[in-house]
Design a protein around this motif. Structure first.
Motif, short mmCIF file in Angstrom:
data_model
loop_
_atom_site.label_atom_id
_atom_site.label_comp_id
_atom_site.label_asym_id
_atom_site.label_seq_id
_atom_site.Cartn_x
_atom_site.Cartn_y
_atom_site.Cartn_z
N ALA A 14 -73.10 6.34 -37.22
CA ALA A 14 -72.89 4.99 -37.74
C ALA A 14 -71.78 4.98 -38.79
CB ALA A 14 -74.19 4.43 -38.31
N TRP A 15 -71.81 5.95 -39.69
CA TRP A 15 -70.80 6.02 -40.75
C TRP A 15 -69.41 6.27 -40.17
CZ3 TRP A 15 -69.35 4.31 -45.04
CH2 TRP A 15 -68.33 4.92 -45.78
N ALA A 16 -69.30 7.21 -39.24
CA ALA A 16 -67.99 7.52 -38.64
C ALA A 16 -67.42 6.30 -37.92
CB ALA A 16 -68.13 8.70 -37.67
N ARG A 17 -68.27 5.56 -37.25
CA ARG A 17 -67.79 4.36 -36.54
C ARG A 17 -67.38 3.26 -37.50
NH1 ARG A 17 -72.01 4.54 -31.41
NH2 ARG A 17 -71.05 6.40 -30.49
N GLU A 134 -75.82 -9.48 -31.12
CA GLU A 134 -75.07 -8.49 -31.88
C GLU A 134 -74.23 -9.15 -32.97
OE1 GLU A 134 -74.26 -4.92 -28.70
OE2 GLU A 134 -73.10 -6.77 -28.49
N LEU A 135 -73.71 -10.33 -32.68
CA LEU A 135 -72.95 -11.07 -33.69
C LEU A 135 -73.85 -11.40 -34.88
CD1 LEU A 135 -70.24 -12.37 -34.43
CD2 LEU A 135 -71.02 -14.43 -33.26
N ALA A 136 -75.06 -11.85 -34.60
CA ALA A 136 -76.02 -12.13 -35.67
C ALA A 136 -76.35 -10.85 -36.44
CB ALA A 136 -77.28 -12.77 -35.10
N GLN A 137 -76.49 -9.74 -35.72
CA GLN A 137 -76.77 -8.45 -36.38
C GLN A 137 -75.60 -8.03 -37.26
OE1 GLN A 137 -77.62 -5.78 -33.14
NE2 GLN A 137 -79.61 -6.70 -32.70
N ALA A 139 -73.44 -9.96 -38.71
CA ALA A 139 -73.46 -10.81 -39.91
C ALA A 139 -74.52 -10.32 -40.89
CB ALA A 139 -73.70 -12.26 -39.52
N ALA A 140 -75.68 -10.00 -40.41
CA ALA A 140 -76.77 -9.53 -41.28
C ALA A 140 -76.44 -8.17 -41.89
CB ALA A 140 -78.08 -9.47 -40.50
N ILE A 141 -75.92 -7.27 -41.09
CA ILE A 141 -75.57 -5.93 -41.59
C ILE A 141 -74.47 -6.05 -42.64
CG2 ILE A 141 -74.45 -3.75 -40.94
CD1 ILE A 141 -75.98 -4.11 -38.19
N SER A 142 -73.45 -6.84 -42.36
CA SER A 142 -72.35 -7.03 -43.31
C SER A 142 -72.87 -7.64 -44.60
CB SER A 142 -71.26 -7.91 -42.70
OG SER A 142 -70.71 -7.29 -41.56
#
Length: 180
Positions: A14-17, A134-137, A139-142
């Motif tokens: 996840a970090w590398a991506r 995924e777009l909602a995810q 937004a939430a992750i950001s």
């Protein structure tokens, strides 16, 4: 002395991506904007934040905060934008020690010219790669990451700084492949 837990394989991936995206995205945005309107993405961001400001004007210190720039970096960029006639700087009427920046009519026109290509570039390289959930995810992750990196909300990331005028936003809404 505390021991730092190494990344798990999932965390390392996840970090590398995230790092790869954060490195590639600015270059892609700069390339499109330089080609279309001879602006870097940061210059576009500065003009967009001004466009969204009351009376299209902001104190330089506030503008620096909203764009995550140091005042010297912003002053350098503002000087270039001023030379192009896209913004003007003047003493703040309420505090003569402060300087304001205001978007000019030419700056507004450049934003309108840049907006369709910018939206298309963001859409084709980022948004279209995601399913609606995924777009909602994203937004939430950001939002979760921003809450740690920008707890005061200086960058106004809840607002869109696409630089679209109401007319351009309306045009984008009527175009099937565009977004406001």
């Amino acid at each position: 002395m505390t021991s730092t837990q190494p990344f798990s394989p999932a965390e390392a991936t996840a970090w590398a991506r995230l790092v790869a995206v954060s490195e590639l995205l600015p270059t892609m945005l700069d390339a499109q904007l330089l080609r279309d309107v001879e602006l870097t993405h940061f210059e576009y961001l500065v003009l967009s934040v001004l466009a969204a400001s009351p009376e299209q004007t902001s104190r330089m210190t506030r503008l620096a905060s909203q764009t995550n720039a140091t005042l010297p970096r912003l002053s350098h960029v503002a000087r270039r934008l001023e030379q192009k006639g896209l913004l003007e700087r003047f003493p703040c009427p309420q505090d003569k020690r402060a300087t304001n920046a205001r978007l000019t009519a030419a700056g507004s026109a450049v934003l309108e010219k840049a907006a369709p290509g910018h939206v298309a570039t963001v859409r084709s390289n980022v948004l279209d790669a995601l399913a609606p959930d995924e777009l909602a995810q994203l937004a939430a992750i950001s939002a979760s990451i921003l809450a740690r990196l920008d707890p005061e909300g200086r960058m106004s990331a809840t607002q869109c700084h696409a630089g679209l005028s109401e007319a351009a936003a309306s045009d984008a809404k009527t175009t099937p492949d565009a977004a406001a």
